[in-house]
Design a protein around this motif. Structure first.
Motif, PDB file in Angstrom:
ATOM      1  N   ARG A  27      -2.675  24.392   9.299  1.00 16.13           N
ATOM      2  CA  ARG A  27      -2.203  23.418   8.319  1.00 16.13           C
ATOM      3  C   ARG A  27      -2.465  21.993   8.798  1.00 16.13           C
ATOM      4  N   LEU A  28      -2.166  21.722  10.070  1.00 16.58           N
ATOM      5  CA  LEU A  28      -2.396  20.386  10.613  1.00 16.58           C
ATOM      6  C   LEU A  28      -3.880  20.030  10.619  1.00 16.58           C
ATOM      7  N   LEU A  29      -4.714  21.013  10.891  1.00 21.63           N
ATOM      8  CA  LEU A  29      -6.159  20.781  10.835  1.00 21.63           C
ATOM      9  C   LEU A  29      -6.567  20.393   9.421  1.00 21.63           C
ATOM     10  N   TYR A  30      -6.071  21.125   8.436  1.00 23.32           N
ATOM     11  CA  TYR A  30      -6.375  20.807   7.046  1.00 23.32           C
ATOM     12  C   TYR A  30      -5.862  19.414   6.683  1.00 23.32           C
ATOM     13  N   GLN A  31      -4.609  19.118   7.046  1.00 30.80           N
ATOM     14  CA  GLN A  31      -4.031  17.814   6.702  1.00 30.80           C
ATOM     15  C   GLN A  31      -4.752  16.666   7.395  1.00 30.80           C
ATOM     16  N   SER A  32      -5.264  16.904   8.593  1.00 34.67           N
ATOM     17  CA  SER A  32      -5.972  15.832   9.296  1.00 34.67           C
ATOM     18  C   SER A  32      -7.327  15.551   8.650  1.00 34.67           C
ATOM     19  N   ARG A  33      -7.877  16.519   7.944  1.00 38.30           N
ATOM     20  CA  ARG A  33      -9.193  16.347   7.302  1.00 38.30           C
ATOM     21  C   ARG A  33      -9.100  15.834   5.871  1.00 38.30           C
ATOM     22  N   HIS A  34      -7.957  15.977   5.240  1.00 37.34           N
ATOM     23  CA  HIS A  34      -7.815  15.634   3.817  1.00 37.34           C
ATOM     24  C   HIS A  34      -6.663  14.658   3.617  1.00 37.34           C
TER      25      HIS A  34
ATOM     26  N   SER B 262      -8.956   7.399   7.839  1.00 35.76           N
ATOM     27  CA  SER B 262      -7.941   8.271   8.446  1.00 35.76           C
ATOM     28  C   SER B 262      -8.468   9.683   8.627  1.00 35.76           C
ATOM     29  N   ASP B 263      -9.243  10.174   7.666  1.00 27.87           N
ATOM     30  CA  ASP B 263      -9.854  11.498   7.797  1.00 27.87           C
ATOM     31  C   ASP B 263     -10.693  11.586   9.064  1.00 27.87           C
ATOM     32  N   LEU B 264     -11.523  10.586   9.281  1.00 29.75           N
ATOM     33  CA  LEU B 264     -12.418  10.593  10.433  1.00 29.75           C
ATOM     34  C   LEU B 264     -11.642  10.519  11.741  1.00 29.75           C
ATOM     35  N   ILE B 265     -10.692   9.612  11.820  1.00 26.78           N
ATOM     36  CA  ILE B 265      -9.909   9.468  13.056  1.00 26.78           C
ATOM     37  C   ILE B 265      -9.111  10.737  13.340  1.00 26.78           C
ATOM     38  N   LEU B 266      -8.371  11.207  12.351  1.00 30.01           N
ATOM     39  CA  LEU B 266      -7.457  12.328  12.587  1.00 30.01           C
ATOM     40  C   LEU B 266      -8.181  13.660  12.725  1.00 30.01           C
ATOM     41  N   SER B 267      -9.287  13.852  12.007  1.00 36.16           N
ATOM     42  CA  SER B 267     -10.000  15.128  12.136  1.00 36.16           C
ATOM     43  C   SER B 267     -10.699  15.245  13.484  1.00 36.16           C
ATOM     44  N   THR B 268     -11.276  14.157  13.981  1.00 39.92           N
ATOM     45  CA  THR B 268     -11.905  14.214  15.305  1.00 39.92           C
ATOM     46  C   THR B 268     -10.833  14.327  16.393  1.00 39.92           C
ATOM     47  N   PHE B 269      -9.681  13.705  16.172  1.00 44.36           N
ATOM     48  CA  PHE B 269      -8.557  13.843  17.102  1.00 44.36           C
ATOM     49  C   PHE B 269      -8.085  15.298  17.124  1.00 44.36           C
ATOM     50  N   ALA B 270      -7.943  15.905  15.956  1.00 47.13           N
ATOM     51  CA  ALA B 270      -7.508  17.301  15.876  1.00 47.13           C
ATOM     52  C   ALA B 270      -8.539  18.219  16.533  1.00 47.13           C
ATOM     53  N   GLN B 271      -9.813  17.934  16.330  1.00 49.90           N
ATOM     54  CA  GLN B 271     -10.866  18.753  16.948  1.00 49.90           C
ATOM     55  C   GLN B 271     -10.751  18.718  18.473  1.00 49.90           C
ATOM     56  N   LYS B 272     -10.425  17.564  19.004  1.00 51.24           N
ATOM     57  CA  LYS B 272     -10.383  17.395  20.457  1.00 51.24           C
ATOM     58  C   LYS B 272      -9.090  17.923  21.075  1.00 51.24           C
ATOM     59  N   TYR B 273      -7.938  17.724  20.412  1.00 51.50           N
ATOM     60  CA  TYR B 273      -6.645  17.972  21.060  1.00 51.50           C
ATOM     61  C   TYR B 273      -5.807  19.100  20.465  1.00 51.50           C
TER      62      TYR B 273
ATOM     63  N   SER C 274     -20.746   8.997  19.152  1.00 51.34           N
ATOM     64  CA  SER C 274     -20.821   8.787  17.711  1.00 51.34           C
ATOM     65  C   SER C 274     -19.986   9.874  17.030  1.00 51.34           C
ATOM     66  N   LYS C 275     -18.958   9.458  16.294  1.00 53.03           N
ATOM     67  CA  LYS C 275     -18.038  10.428  15.692  1.00 53.03           C
ATOM     68  C   LYS C 275     -18.387  10.650  14.230  1.00 53.03           C
ATOM     69  N   ARG C 276     -18.303  11.893  13.838  1.00 52.74           N
ATOM     70  CA  ARG C 276     -18.464  12.260  12.436  1.00 52.74           C
ATOM     71  C   ARG C 276     -17.536  13.416  12.134  1.00 52.74           C
ATOM     72  N   MET C 277     -17.318  13.646  10.867  1.00 53.29           N
ATOM     73  CA  MET C 277     -16.390  14.684  10.441  1.00 53.29           C
ATOM     74  C   MET C 277     -16.846  16.037  10.994  1.00 53.29           C
ATOM     75  N   PRO C 278     -15.989  16.704  11.782  1.00 53.60           N
ATOM     76  CA  PRO C 278     -16.408  17.989  12.352  1.00 53.60           C
ATOM     77  C   PRO C 278     -16.375  19.097  11.318  1.00 53.60           C
ATOM     78  N   PRO C 279     -17.299  20.040  11.411  1.00 47.27           N
ATOM     79  CA  PRO C 279     -17.232  21.199  10.520  1.00 47.27           C
ATOM     80  C   PRO C 279     -16.026  22.051  10.880  1.00 47.27           C
ATOM     81  N   VAL C 280     -15.412  22.654   9.919  1.00 45.10           N
ATOM     82  CA  VAL C 280     -14.193  23.434  10.148  1.00 45.10           C
ATOM     83  C   VAL C 280     -14.452  24.587  11.105  1.00 45.10           C
ATOM     84  N   GLN C 281     -15.592  25.219  11.008  1.00 49.04           N
ATOM     85  CA  GLN C 281     -15.900  26.374  11.848  1.00 49.04           C
ATOM     86  C   GLN C 281     -15.991  25.994  13.326  1.00 49.04           C
TER      87      GLN C 281
END
Length: 154
Positions: free
Chosen positions: A61-68, A74-85, A142-149
């Motif tokens: 759920r947090l992964l989804y919320q960080s991407r949307h 905010s999507d870019l910051i939080l989704s890359t943060f979620a991917q890393k941590y 260089s950060k970009r939106m990570p793929p969910v997979q």
């Protein structure tokens, strides 16, 4: 002649900018963060309390919320943060990150950039500290939106 025309246009543009009816979110006159910010929480919608939510479901759920989030910044910051941590977070950090997801997008964005002061409820919080460090991007990646997979939650 051309120089005087350009100067007039520049002055009119400057006057327009000073009287802008649509101020940017980081304008100090619009600051939602103040000492009374904790008191203004009663005006925000109450977050949904999720009781007995398993850790894998919470991470998903947090992964989804960080991407949307609603804003690309905010999507870019939080989704890359979620991917890393996100996969490394313990229960307390997950709960703090969950509470952070209930904050307004622009507040998260400007807190992470140190453009707005943190409200008292977020001071000395390890999640905010990690987020600020993530935004500094000391690795110069260089950060970009990570793929969910590509994000492993285990």
């Amino acid at each position: 002649m051309l120089k005087s025309i350009l100067n007039k246009r520049l002055l009119s543009t400057t006057n327009y900018l000073n009287k802008d009816p649509f101020k940017l979110p980081f304008d100090p006159s619009l600051s939602s963060t103040s000492q009374s910010d904790d008191l203004n929480q009663e005006f925000y919608p109450k977050p949904i309390e999720r009781v007995n939510e398993s850790i894998p479901i919470k991470k998903s759920r947090l992964l989804y919320q960080s991407r949307h989030r609603g804003t690309l910044e905010s999507d870019l910051i939080l989704s890359t943060f979620a991917q890393k941590y996100l996969s490394q977070m313990d229960t307390k950090e997950l709960n703090d990150f969950d509470k952070l997801m209930d904050e307004p997008d622009w507040d998260i964005y400007y807190w992470s950039l140190n453009r707005k002061p943190l409200p008292q409820r977020w001071e000395n919080n390890p999640i905010i500290d990690k987020l600020k460090l993530h935004v500094k991007n000391e690795e110069k990646v260089s950060k970009r939106m990570p793929p969910v997979q590509a994000i492993k939650l285990d």
